[in-house]
Design an enzyme around this catalytic site. Structure first.
Site, PDB file in Angstrom:
ATOM      1  CG  HIS A  78       3.267  12.396   6.427  1.00 16.07           C
ATOM      2  ND1 HIS A  78       4.039  13.507   6.429  1.00 16.07           N
ATOM      3  CD2 HIS A  78       3.673  11.887   5.489  1.00 16.07           C
ATOM      4  CE1 HIS A  78       4.612  13.811   5.369  1.00 16.07           C
ATOM      5  NE2 HIS A  78       4.522  12.762   4.678  1.00 16.07           N
ATOM      6  CB  CYS A 108       2.772  10.708  -5.814  1.00 19.79           C
ATOM      7  SG  CYS A 108       4.166  11.407  -5.305  1.00 19.79           S
TER       8      CYS A 108
HETATM    9  C1  PEP Z   1       3.815  15.367  -1.054  1.00 21.48           C
HETATM   10  O1  PEP Z   1       4.512  15.886  -0.261  1.00 21.48           O
HETATM   11  O2  PEP Z   1       2.903  15.306  -2.060  1.00 21.48           O
HETATM   12  C2  PEP Z   1       4.234  13.803  -0.853  1.00 21.48           C
HETATM   13  C3  PEP Z   1       3.577  12.716  -1.842  1.00 21.48           C
HETATM   14  O3  PEP Z   1       4.770  13.095   0.063  1.00 21.48           O
HETATM   15  P1  PEP Z   1       4.540  13.449   1.372  1.00 21.48           P
HETATM   16  O4  PEP Z   1       2.966  13.332   1.498  1.00 21.48           O
HETATM   17  O5  PEP Z   1       5.167  11.898   2.146  1.00 21.48           O
HETATM   18  O6  PEP Z   1       5.282  14.534   1.913  1.00 21.48           O
END
Ligand code: PEP
Ligand code: MG
Length: 566
Positions: A181, A495
Site C-alpha cells: 500500500h 482494480c
Molecule cells: C487489491 O487487492 O488488488 C486491491 C485493489 O486492493 P488493495 O490493494 O487496497 O488491497
C-alpha cells in the site's frame, strides 16, 4: 544535564559498514578517514570560536581536549592500522577503536577518569558523522540546493502524505514491494519510490547526492555527469511524452477493432480525482477509504466522512464513483485509532469486511456517510475481502437499515446505490457463481488475489520472484471471475496494479476484461496501448493461455499474441 540545539538524524548516519575492504580500496579509505578527522577538527574549531559568556572557558577546555584527542597519534594510528592491516572499513575501524578505548577507561578505578570514556565516544561519533557526510564539495553545494530523498528501511502508508506535503522528492526503502500500500500511495502522490534496495542504508550516507528511478528501481549514489545528463534527457522526454499523451485525453477508449473499453481511475487524493477527470476516466473504480482513518487519534465521524465522499462525488461531475468500505488490517500499520488487538497473521486476520461486521456501528457510520454523498452523484459501494455470500447478505442488510433510517430522518439519498464485492480471495472467486446474484457489480483485486492464491505475502520483498500474476492458477481465477460476472450480466472491473501495467493489457483483454481501474497517471498510456490491440484476435488465445501449465508457457503464448496483434 545538557543544554543544546537538537538536530535529529536518521539512523543511517551511525551505521557501521562491516563489509571487508578490498585491498585496492585501502588508500581511498584511509584518505576518507583523514578527511573525516580533518572535518571533525574544523567543526571543533568553529565551535570554539563561537563560545562566549561565563561558561566559555570551561567549555573550551572540553573542546580542546577533544581536538587533542583527534590529533593524538596513538588514537588515530590504531584506526589507520585497522584499515591498512585488518582490512576494516573506516567506520568499522572507528567503532573497534572506540570499543577498545572505552574498555580501557571502564577498567580505571578513578571515577573521574572512568567517566572520560564519554569524551572518546563523543569524539569518535563526530568522526563517524564526518565519514557519513563524505562527499565532494561540489556535491554538497548541489545537495544544499535541491530537496530531499528519504532513505529508510520502511515507511507506513500514513507517513507518506506528510512527507510528500513537506516536499520530499522521493523515497528509497531497503524493504517493501511494488504492490504494497505504501507503493500504491506513493504512485498516487507522484512520489518516485524505489523499494527493496536492500543495502540502501549501508551504501547511502547522509547528504549523499542520489539519483533514483522508480520505474527501473535504480538508485545511483554520487551520480556521474553522464548520469545527470541521462536524468536531464529523461526530464525532457517525459515532458514530451506527457504532451503527446495529453492528446489522448479527450478520445474514446477503443481497441483497434473498435471495441469500447472503460478505463476507471483508482483515487486516493484530490489530485487523483483531478487527474482522473483530465484523463477522461469513466469514473472512479476504487476509492480506498482507509486512508481517511490512518494517522489520527479519533475515528472520522459521519459528517467528516460525508464531506470527504461528497467532495469526491462532486469532483467527478456526474461520473460514477466506487467507494470501498474500510479495509484496515494487514500492512496498514497504524491501527491505533481502532484499538485493534495485535494479530500474529494480520493478512489472514480481522481485515476488510470481517472488521466491518464485527464493528457494525463503525460500518453504519461509514455507510450512512456514503449514502448521504449519493445525493450528489452516482455512487457505488464496494466491499473488500469478501469470502462468503453471508458476508454480503449482512452488508446488504446494514445498507438497507442505514438507507431506511436516513430516509425517515428526512435525508435526501439516491434511489438505488449499487453494492459490489471485491474478488480478491480465491474462495470468493471460486464460489462466485453462488454469490453473483447478490452482487450488483464485481471488482477484482489482483494485488490480494495473487497474494492469497499463491500464499505469497505481497509485502515481503524476499518473495518478490514468487509473487507472480502470470501463474496459471491466477489466470484461471481471473478468467472464471470475468466470465461468471459477464454471464450474469454484471459489470466486472479489475482494480489491482495489474490493470495499469501495460505488460498485462493484452492478457486481460484476451481473458475478456472490458473494465480496467488504475492509477489515473497510467490511464492515457493504457488507452494508447489499447488502440493498438485487436480484441477479437486476442480473445482467440484465451484457451491457450488457460491451458499453459507454467509461467514460461504463458509468456510464450503472450509473445505469440504480440505478433498477431502488434
Ligand atoms: C487489491 O487487492 O488488488 C486491491 C485493489 O486492493 P488493495 O490493494 O487496497 O488491497
Ligand atoms: Mg485488496
Amino acid at each position: 544535564m545538557a543544554l543544546g540545539r537538537a538536530r535529529l538524524e536518521r539512523p543511517s548516519r551511525y551505521l557501521v559498514d562491516e563489509r571487508p575492504l578490498p585491498a585496492a580500496e585501502i588508500d581511498d579509505e584511509i584518505e576518507r578517514l583523514r578527511r573525516a578527522i580533518e572535518a571533525a577538527r574544523e567543526e571543533l574549531g568553529v565551535l570554539r570560536d563561537r563560545l562566549h559568556g561565563s561558561m566559555a572557558r570551561e567549555v573550551a577546555e572540553f573542546i580542546d581536549a577533544h581536538s587533542l584527542m583527534l590529533a593524538d597519534r596513538e588514537l588515530t594510528s590504531g584506526i589507520y592500522d585497522l584499515i591498512r592491516q585488518g582490512g576494516y572499513r573506516a567506520s568499522a575501524a572507528l567503532k573497534l577503536q572506540r570499543d577498545r578505548l572505552v574498555a580501557v577507561f571502564e577498567a580505571m578505578d578513578d571515577p573521574y577518569l572512568r567517566s572520560r570514556k564519554e569524551d572518546v565516544e563523543q569524539v569518535i561519533a563526530r568522526v563517524q558523522a564526518g565519514l557519513q557526510r563524505d562527499s565532494s564539495s561540489e556535491e554538497r553545494k548541489l545537495a544544499s540546493r535541491i530537496g530531499e530523498i528519504l532513505v529508510s528501511d520502511t515507511v507506513a502508508p500514513a507517513e507518506l502524505v506528510p512527507l510528500a506535503e513537506a516536499g520530499v522528492l522521493g523515497v528509497v526503502l531497503s524493504s517493501g514491494s511494488r504492490v504494497s500500500h505504501g507503493a500504491i500511495l506513493a504512485r498516487s502522490l507522484h512520489l518516485p519510490m524505489v523499494v527493496a534496495a536492500h543495502d540502501a542504508l549501508s551504501a547511502i550516507a547522509e547528504n549523499d547526492l542520489i539519483l533514483i528511478n522508480g520505474d527501473s528501481g535504480e538508485v545511483i549514489v554520487h551520480p556521474s555527469s553522464a548520469d545527470l545528463a541521462r536524468f536531464r534527457a529523461w526530464q525532457r522526454d517525459s515532458l514530451q511524452r506527457s504532451r503527446q499523451l495529453a492528446l489522448l485525453a479527450e478520445r474514446d477508449t477503443r481497441t483497434r477493432d473498435g471495441v469500447e473499453i472503460a478505463l476507471w481511475a483508482n483515487a486516493e487524493s484530490a489530485a487523483d480525482v483531478a487527474l482522473a477527470r483530465a484523463s477522461g476516466a469513466a469514473g472512479i473504480g476504487l476509492y480506498r477509504t482507509e486512508f481517511l482513518f490512518l494517522q489520527r487519534r479519533e475515528l472520522p465521524d459521519e459528517d467528516e466522512q460525508f464531506l470527504a465522499y461528497r467532495t469526491l462525488v462532486l469532483g467527478m461531475g456526474g461520473l460514477p464513483v466506487t467507494i470501498r468500505t474500510l479495509d484496515l488490517g494487514a500492512d496498514k500499520a497504524d491501527n491505533s485509532v481502532l484499538m485493534l488487538d495485535p494479530e500474529d497473521n494480520p493478512a489472514l486476520g480481522v481485515r476488510g469486511v470481517r472488521l466491518s461486521l464485527r464493528h457494525p456501528q463503525l460500518m453504519r457510520t461509514q455507510l450512512r456517510a456514503i449514502l448521504r454523498a449519493s445525493a450528489y452523484g452516482p455512487v457505488r459501494i464496494l466491499v473488500p475481502m469478501v469470502c462468503a455470500s453471508e458476508e454480503m447478505t449482512q452488508m446488504r442488510a446494514l445498507l438497507r437499515e442505514c438507507a431506511r433510517d436516513l430516509r425517515s430522518a428526512g435525508h435526501e439519498i439516491a434511489e438505488h446505490v449499487e453494492l459490489g464485492a471485491m474478488i480478491e480471495v480465491p474462495a470468493a472467486a471460486i464460489a462466485l457463481p453462488g454469490m453473483i446474484r447478490q452482487l450488483d457489480f464485481v471488482a477484482i483485486g489482483t494485488n490480494d488475489l495473487v497474494q492469497y492464491t499463491l500464499a505469497v505475502d505481497r509485502n515481503n520483498d524476499h518473495l518478490a520472484n514468487l509473487y507472480d500474476p502470470l501463474h496459471p492458477a491466477v489466470l484461471k481465477l481471473l478468467a472464471q471471475t470475468i466470465a461468471t460476472a459477464q454471464r450474469a450480466g454484471k459489470r466486472v472491473s479489475l482494480c489491482g496494479e495489474m490493470a495499469g501495467d501495460r505488460r498485462y493489457t493484452a492478457l486481460l483483454l484476451a481473458l475478456g476484461l472490458t473494465d480496467f481501474s488504475m492509477h489515473p497517471g497510467a490511464l492515457l498510456e493504457v488507452r494508447e496501448q489499447l488502440a493498438t490491440l485487436d480484441r477479437g484476435a486476442l480473445r482467440k488465445h484465451a484457451a491457450a493461455l488457460l491451458r499453459a501449465p507454467t509461467h514460461a508457457r504463458i509468456e510464450a503464448v503472450l509473445a505469440r499474441m504480440a505478433t498477431s496483434s502488434p
